[in-house]
Motif scaffolding. Sequence first.
Motif, PDB file in Angstrom:
ATOM      1  N   VAL A   1       0.859  -1.180   0.000  1.00  0.00           N
ATOM      2  CA  VAL A   1       0.000   0.000   0.000  1.00  0.00           C
ATOM      3  C   VAL A   1       0.895   1.229   0.000  1.00  0.00           C
ATOM      4  O   VAL A   1       1.518   1.570   1.013  1.00  0.00           O
ATOM      5  CB  VAL A   1      -0.942   0.014   1.222  1.00  0.00           C
ATOM      6  CG1 VAL A   1      -1.810   1.263   1.185  1.00  0.00           C
ATOM      7  CG2 VAL A   1      -1.811  -1.239   1.256  1.00  0.00           C
ATOM      8  N   GLU A   2       0.964   1.878  -1.156  1.00  0.00           N
ATOM      9  CA  GLU A   2       1.784   3.072  -1.314  1.00  0.00           C
ATOM     10  C   GLU A   2       0.956   4.329  -1.030  1.00  0.00           C
ATOM     11  O   GLU A   2      -0.247   4.367  -1.336  1.00  0.00           O
ATOM     12  CB  GLU A   2       2.336   3.152  -2.735  1.00  0.00           C
ATOM     13  CG  GLU A   2       3.243   1.998  -3.128  1.00  0.00           C
ATOM     14  CD  GLU A   2       2.519   0.851  -3.823  1.00  0.00           C
ATOM     15  OE1 GLU A   2       3.213  -0.037  -4.369  1.00  0.00           O
ATOM     16  OE2 GLU A   2       1.275   0.827  -3.816  1.00  0.00           O
ATOM     17  N   SER A   3       1.601   5.350  -0.477  1.00  0.00           N
ATOM     18  CA  SER A   3       0.923   6.606  -0.175  1.00  0.00           C
ATOM     19  C   SER A   3       1.927   7.748  -0.169  1.00  0.00           C
ATOM     20  O   SER A   3       3.140   7.516  -0.183  1.00  0.00           O
ATOM     21  CB  SER A   3       0.216   6.517   1.179  1.00  0.00           C
ATOM     22  OG  SER A   3       1.160   6.304   2.214  1.00  0.00           O
ATOM     23  N   GLY A   4       1.410   8.974  -0.134  1.00  0.00           N
ATOM     24  CA  GLY A   4       2.257  10.146  -0.008  1.00  0.00           C
ATOM     25  C   GLY A   4       2.466  10.948  -1.275  1.00  0.00           C
ATOM     26  O   GLY A   4       3.108  11.999  -1.248  1.00  0.00           O
TER      27      GLY A   4
ATOM     28  N   THR B   1       1.317   5.202  -6.094  1.00  0.00           N
ATOM     29  CA  THR B   1       0.942   6.565  -5.686  1.00  0.00           C
ATOM     30  C   THR B   1       1.431   7.531  -6.749  1.00  0.00           C
ATOM     31  O   THR B   1       2.592   7.472  -7.176  1.00  0.00           O
ATOM     32  CB  THR B   1       1.483   6.902  -4.284  1.00  0.00           C
ATOM     33  OG1 THR B   1       0.968   8.169  -3.862  1.00  0.00           O
ATOM     34  CG2 THR B   1       3.003   6.908  -4.222  1.00  0.00           C
TER      35      THR B   1
ATOM     36  N   LEU C   1       7.255   9.542   0.229  1.00  0.00           N
ATOM     37  CA  LEU C   1       6.387   8.403  -0.050  1.00  0.00           C
ATOM     38  C   LEU C   1       6.579   7.320   1.022  1.00  0.00           C
ATOM     39  O   LEU C   1       7.679   7.148   1.554  1.00  0.00           O
ATOM     40  CB  LEU C   1       6.686   7.812  -1.418  1.00  0.00           C
ATOM     41  CG  LEU C   1       6.692   8.773  -2.610  1.00  0.00           C
ATOM     42  CD1 LEU C   1       6.908   7.997  -3.906  1.00  0.00           C
ATOM     43  CD2 LEU C   1       5.414   9.580  -2.664  1.00  0.00           C
ATOM     44  N   SER C   2       5.491   6.608   1.284  1.00  0.00           N
ATOM     45  CA  SER C   2       5.541   5.467   2.203  1.00  0.00           C
ATOM     46  C   SER C   2       4.937   4.250   1.522  1.00  0.00           C
ATOM     47  O   SER C   2       4.041   4.384   0.687  1.00  0.00           O
ATOM     48  CB  SER C   2       4.750   5.760   3.483  1.00  0.00           C
ATOM     49  OG  SER C   2       5.275   6.850   4.190  1.00  0.00           O
ATOM     50  N   CYS C   3       5.418   3.088   1.901  1.00  0.00           N
ATOM     51  CA  CYS C   3       4.861   1.840   1.373  1.00  0.00           C
ATOM     52  C   CYS C   3       4.782   0.832   2.511  1.00  0.00           C
ATOM     53  O   CYS C   3       5.818   0.431   3.051  1.00  0.00           O
ATOM     54  CB  CYS C   3       5.711   1.293   0.251  1.00  0.00           C
ATOM     55  SG  CYS C   3       5.222  -0.365  -0.285  1.00  0.00           S
TER      56      CYS C   3
END
Length: 116
Positions: free
Chosen positions: A5-8, A110, A20-22
């Motif tokens: 789940v990637e975000s940022g 993301t 970014l975070s994963c």
Amino acid sequence: QVQFVESGGGLVQPGGSLRLSCAASGFNFGNHAMSWYRQAPGKERELVATVPTTGRSAVYGDSVKDRFTISRDNAKNTVYLQMNSLKPEDTAVYYCNRRFTPFSNWGQGTQVTVSS
């Protein structure tokens, strides 16, 4: 089941920064080198950066060297990508996966858009 789940991601002006975070699950995260990849429209997926299991001696693609920093937190099963001095050519969908023999089920990625 393996899951990423990637975000940022987001829209940022040239010269700006994003982190970014994963979050990874379903496998023994601490036993694998992890990487960030990116794919721009109409282009092949590109390897951006890799962090070994220890978190030391990361490796970067030439296009992001000295601007991006990859790191990991094995206690949280999470890998990060700090992106500084962003350029329009960094625009892409960013994904994480293990470095060697990436899992077939990639996350949704993301979107990073660098534009004025």
